[in-house]
Design a protein around this motif. Structure first.
Motif, PDB file in Angstrom:
ATOM      1  N   ALA A  84       9.551  55.743  42.850  1.00  0.00           N
ATOM      2  CA  ALA A  84      10.534  56.842  42.836  1.00  0.00           C
ATOM      3  C   ALA A  84      10.734  57.432  41.440  1.00  0.00           C
ATOM      4  N   ARG A  85      10.417  56.669  40.423  1.00  0.00           N
ATOM      5  CA  ARG A  85      10.640  57.143  39.052  1.00  0.00           C
ATOM      6  C   ARG A  85       9.469  58.006  38.575  1.00  0.00           C
ATOM      7  N   ASP A  86       9.792  59.048  37.814  1.00  0.00           N
ATOM      8  CA  ASP A  86       8.770  59.971  37.320  1.00  0.00           C
ATOM      9  C   ASP A  86       8.212  59.469  35.994  1.00  0.00           C
ATOM     10  N   PHE A  87       7.204  58.597  36.067  1.00  0.00           N
ATOM     11  CA  PHE A  87       6.529  58.120  34.864  1.00  0.00           C
ATOM     12  C   PHE A  87       5.451  59.143  34.499  1.00  0.00           C
ATOM     13  N   SER A  88       5.684  59.876  33.446  1.00  0.00           N
ATOM     14  CA  SER A  88       4.695  60.873  33.037  1.00  0.00           C
ATOM     15  C   SER A  88       4.399  60.794  31.540  1.00  0.00           C
ATOM     16  N   ALA A  89       5.438  60.698  30.715  1.00  0.00           N
ATOM     17  CA  ALA A  89       5.248  60.648  29.268  1.00  0.00           C
ATOM     18  C   ALA A  89       5.215  59.205  28.782  1.00  0.00           C
ATOM     19  N   PRO A  90       4.528  58.949  27.658  1.00  0.00           N
ATOM     20  CA  PRO A  90       4.526  57.598  27.087  1.00  0.00           C
ATOM     21  C   PRO A  90       5.948  57.159  26.729  1.00  0.00           C
ATOM     22  N   LEU A  91       6.236  55.888  26.882  1.00  0.00           N
ATOM     23  CA  LEU A  91       7.573  55.402  26.556  1.00  0.00           C
ATOM     24  C   LEU A  91       7.495  54.066  25.845  1.00  0.00           C
ATOM     25  N   ILE A  92       8.377  53.942  24.850  1.00  0.00           N
ATOM     26  CA  ILE A  92       8.536  52.665  24.148  1.00  0.00           C
ATOM     27  C   ILE A  92       9.482  51.820  24.990  1.00  0.00           C
ATOM     28  N   ILE A  93       9.011  50.631  25.383  1.00  0.00           N
ATOM     29  CA  ILE A  93       9.767  49.823  26.347  1.00  0.00           C
ATOM     30  C   ILE A  93      10.990  49.216  25.683  1.00  0.00           C
ATOM     31  N   ASP A  94      12.131  49.441  26.334  1.00  0.00           N
ATOM     32  CA  ASP A  94      13.403  48.872  25.896  1.00  0.00           C
ATOM     33  C   ASP A  94      13.981  48.115  27.090  1.00  0.00           C
ATOM     34  N   ALA A  95      13.610  46.834  27.194  1.00  0.00           N
ATOM     35  CA  ALA A  95      13.995  46.047  28.360  1.00  0.00           C
ATOM     36  C   ALA A  95      15.498  45.881  28.485  1.00  0.00           C
ATOM     37  N   GLU A  96      16.215  45.982  27.370  1.00  0.00           N
ATOM     38  CA  GLU A  96      17.661  45.760  27.415  1.00  0.00           C
ATOM     39  C   GLU A  96      18.377  46.910  28.111  1.00  0.00           C
ATOM     40  N   HIS A  97      17.852  48.152  27.967  1.00  0.00           N
ATOM     41  CA  HIS A  97      18.542  49.312  28.520  1.00  0.00           C
ATOM     42  C   HIS A  97      17.804  49.969  29.677  1.00  0.00           C
ATOM     43  N   LEU A 116       4.523  49.425  24.300  1.00  0.00           N
ATOM     44  CA  LEU A 116       4.491  50.859  24.575  1.00  0.00           C
ATOM     45  C   LEU A 116       3.601  51.083  25.789  1.00  0.00           C
ATOM     46  N   LEU A 117       4.064  51.905  26.718  1.00  0.00           N
ATOM     47  CA  LEU A 117       3.340  52.143  27.965  1.00  0.00           C
ATOM     48  C   LEU A 117       2.955  53.613  28.066  1.00  0.00           C
ATOM     49  N   VAL A 118       1.665  53.865  28.317  1.00  0.00           N
ATOM     50  CA  VAL A 118       1.169  55.223  28.561  1.00  0.00           C
ATOM     51  C   VAL A 118       0.843  55.330  30.052  1.00  0.00           C
ATOM     52  N   LEU A 120      -0.727  56.569  33.438  1.00  0.00           N
ATOM     53  CA  LEU A 120      -2.019  57.207  33.717  1.00  0.00           C
ATOM     54  C   LEU A 120      -1.957  57.889  35.073  1.00  0.00           C
ATOM     55  N   ARG A 121      -2.049  59.200  35.039  1.00  0.00           N
ATOM     56  CA  ARG A 121      -1.972  60.006  36.264  1.00  0.00           C
ATOM     57  C   ARG A 121      -3.256  60.805  36.431  1.00  0.00           C
ATOM     58  N   LEU A 122      -3.640  60.994  37.682  1.00  0.00           N
ATOM     59  CA  LEU A 122      -4.796  61.816  38.007  1.00  0.00           C
ATOM     60  C   LEU A 122      -4.458  62.636  39.238  1.00  0.00           C
ATOM     61  N   ASN A 123      -4.562  63.962  39.113  1.00  0.00           N
ATOM     62  CA  ASN A 123      -4.187  64.877  40.202  1.00  0.00           C
ATOM     63  C   ASN A 123      -2.758  64.639  40.669  1.00  0.00           C
ATOM     64  N   GLY A 124      -1.887  64.357  39.708  1.00  0.00           N
ATOM     65  CA  GLY A 124      -0.475  64.173  40.010  1.00  0.00           C
ATOM     66  C   GLY A 124      -0.106  62.810  40.551  1.00  0.00           C
ATOM     67  N   GLU A 125      -1.092  61.959  40.795  1.00  0.00           N
ATOM     68  CA  GLU A 125      -0.827  60.623  41.366  1.00  0.00           C
ATOM     69  C   GLU A 125      -0.844  59.572  40.264  1.00  0.00           C
ATOM     70  N   LEU A 126       0.168  58.703  40.275  1.00  0.00           N
ATOM     71  CA  LEU A 126       0.245  57.629  39.295  1.00  0.00           C
ATOM     72  C   LEU A 126      -0.763  56.541  39.671  1.00  0.00           C
ATOM     73  N   LEU A 127      -1.783  56.353  38.798  1.00  0.00           N
ATOM     74  CA  LEU A 127      -2.802  55.336  39.050  1.00  0.00           C
ATOM     75  C   LEU A 127      -2.417  53.987  38.456  1.00  0.00           C
ATOM     76  N   GLY A 128      -1.827  54.019  37.274  1.00  0.00           N
ATOM     77  CA  GLY A 128      -1.482  52.781  36.580  1.00  0.00           C
ATOM     78  C   GLY A 128      -0.959  53.100  35.196  1.00  0.00           C
ATOM     79  N   GLY A 129      -1.205  52.189  34.279  1.00  0.00           N
ATOM     80  CA  GLY A 129      -0.695  52.385  32.931  1.00  0.00           C
ATOM     81  C   GLY A 129      -1.543  51.689  31.895  1.00  0.00           C
ATOM     82  N   LEU A 130      -1.498  52.234  30.666  1.00  0.00           N
ATOM     83  CA  LEU A 130      -2.173  51.625  29.523  1.00  0.00           C
ATOM     84  C   LEU A 130      -1.091  50.994  28.658  1.00  0.00           C
ATOM     85  N   ALA A 131      -1.112  49.670  28.557  1.00  0.00           N
ATOM     86  CA  ALA A 131      -0.035  48.933  27.882  1.00  0.00           C
ATOM     87  C   ALA A 131      -0.494  48.499  26.492  1.00  0.00           C
TER      88      ALA A 131
END
Length: 521
Positions: A84-97, A116-118, A120-131
């Motif tokens: 449900a969450r829109d993961f699109s931009a890279p984010l620095i992980i802050d587990a506390e918040h 830091l998590l990047v 990875l989307r292809l054709n609008g579909e979230l495939l996974g992430g580069l950690a």
């Protein structure tokens, strides 16, 4: 180290696309990336919906670092929150918040590290992430996150290619596995003509086989050890519309209890230690054909529950799986044990017993079809001579076949087969006398009633009423006195219940209802 964005993207793209082996190309990219950002561990991750977990697809790390787990189970409901969450931009992980990463903290160990998590989307579909992971806290900056966002597209393409390549390899492995398995397990032949006694001692059994084979119902074959239950099961498959499909045999008593669920129903990757790849169970392999469960009474309770589900819903659930897999199979079970007694003792499920015993088929022991002994002996003589490399089968001494018919064969067909092999080893040039077993049987048998002068007794009653009474008592013993209904003596004998009662009364044989009535008076 400062670097031009275009040159950075070009170099990373070149390295990540340099090999079909995702780990090799990831290591190449790792060596370049760590020159520009803090980096100890680089992981390529996907959300595996079949496992309900985060699965690592590729890994590169600095020597001395501990690699993260390959499978990270997702807590209940977290998979839906991630979707449900829109993961699109890279984010620095802050587990506390961050609630999602706070839930993952116990399995991902964020403490004392920077992540830091990047996405990875292809054709609008979230495939996974580069950690990205580096030792120490606060190692990543927003500028670094922005720079790494530029390489999301080439890594997404590389991930898609890696997953496609993995799927091709998986199907290739499945096909090779099927070929090896079916070459070993698929039973060749099996026609009724190959069953010794099909037209004599097993005539009634084979008639029932022909009646039930075209149907799709579950069958239970009963009989002592060594009577040939597997051959009967194979004949049912041979005469059925499924004859072109696989015939998978499973000896339930030979499977280790800790592996039986995995062997029968399969397992998913990461379901337990050592499950490095998904595996299809015997039920999936039998799809479109027949599965034969020999010694079904040896199944542990957990496997009995799963088997009941297969019989009811025609679906299997792999160990560690979260989805049901439909299977189109026919189940034939067999046992030498008294399942009704096991139900009473609580070692066999009553509902499973009712599912299996809709049409029981009784295979008589050799002592009740001694007319088949000569044919069985000659058959095994020919087969074992070939196996042992004996050019021409030796002869059998005169009178020996009649004496073999006089023996009760407690080990049934299997005992006869082993005896023929032993005799061939001892006397490869013949004649075969079978002295070892015949001398033993002569010492152990009680004196027989004298036959008429000049007639050699063959070990069975010459009087027709005596023979019939002997057979009826054995059938009643097997059915525990049950006369009519499914699994009753009348059904096993192929006659009406009224006819059976008339014969029992004529021969003076008591049966359950008569005895109950007598006790109540």
């Amino acid at each position: 180290m400062k670097v031009a964005k275009d040159a950075f993207i070009k170099e990373v793209t070149f390295r990540i696309c340099s090999s079909l082996d995702i780990n090799e190309s990831l290591r190449s990219a790792f060596q370049y990336l760590r020159e520009h950002v803090p980096l100890d561990v680089l992981s390529l991750l996907i959300i595996d919906q079949r496992l309900g977990a985060i699965r690592r697809v590729g890994l590169a790390l600095e020597e001395g670092n501990i690699p993260p787990n390959e499978i990270l189970p997702l807590p209940q409901g977290l998979q839906e929150k991630i979707a449900a969450r829109d993961f699109s931009a890279p984010l620095i992980i802050d587990a506390e918040h961050d609630a999602i990463f706070r839930a993952l903290a116990p399995v991902m160990s964020f403490e004392g590290r920077s992540d830091l998590l990047v996405p990875l989307r292809l054709n609008g579909e979230l495939l996974g992430g580069l950690a990205f992971r580096a030792g120490g806290e606060g190692r990543y900056t927003d500028k670094q996150a922005e720079l790494l966002g530029n390489i999301a597209k080439p890594f997404a393409i590389a991930l898609a290619n890696a997953l496609a390549h993995e799927e091709v390899l998986r199907y290739q492995a499945v096909l090779l596995d099927d070929k090896r398995f079916l070459n070993r397990e698929l039973h060749k032949g099996g026609a009724a003509e190959e069953i010794i006694g099909a037209n004599t001692g097993l005539r009634n059994v084979m008639e029932m086989v022909r009646q039930v084979a075209p149907l799709n119902n579950t069958l239970l074959i009963l009989g002592e050890t060594g009577t040939g239950k597997e051959m009967i099961a194979n004949s049912i498959h041979f005469y059925s519309p499924r004859s072109n499909g696989p015939f998978i045999k499973v000896n339930c008593g030979a499977l280790p209890e800790n592996l039986i669920d995995s062997e029968l129903f399969g397992h998913e990757r990461g379901a337990f230690t050592g499950a490095v790849a998904e595996s299809r169970g015997r039920f999936e392999r039998a799809d479109g054909g027949t599965i034969f469960l020999d010694e079904v009474g040896e199944l542990p309770p957990s496997a009995q529950v799963r088997l009941l589900r297969v019989l009811q819903n025609h679906e299997v659930e792999r160990v560690g799986g979260k989805r049901m897999i439909p299977v189109n199979i026919r189940v034939i079970a067999a046992t030498h044990r008294n399942l009704q007694s096991m139900v009473a003792e609580g070692t066999f499920r009553e509902d499973l017993w009712y599912r299996l015993s809709g049409f029981p088929l009784m295979v008589p022991p050799v002592r009740q079809r001694k007319e088949d002994v000569p044919a069985l002996a000659r058959h095994f003589l020919a087969v074992k001579s070939v196996e042992l490399g004996i050019p021409s089968p030796p002869s059998i001494a005169p009178g020996v076949l009649l004496r073999l018919m006089d023996y009760d064969w407690p080990g049934n067909v299997r005992e006869l087969e082993n005896l023929v092999e032993r005799e061939l080893i001892l006397r490869p040039r013949g004649p075969l006398t079978f002295d070892s077993i015949l001398s033993t049987s002569a010492q152990s048998e009680p004196p027989q009633r004298c036959a008429p002068a000049g007639v050699e007794r063959a070990g069975y009653p010459y009087n027709l009423d005596e023979a019939m009474a002997l057979h009826l008592r054995e059938v009643l013993r097997v059915t525990n006195g049950k006369i009519h209904g499914p699994g009753g003596a009348a059904e096993l004998l192929g006659i009406k219940a009224t006819t059976l009662r008339w014969r029992l009364d004529k021969l003076g044989i008591g049966y359950r209802k008569r005895e109950i009535t007598a006790k109540g008076r």
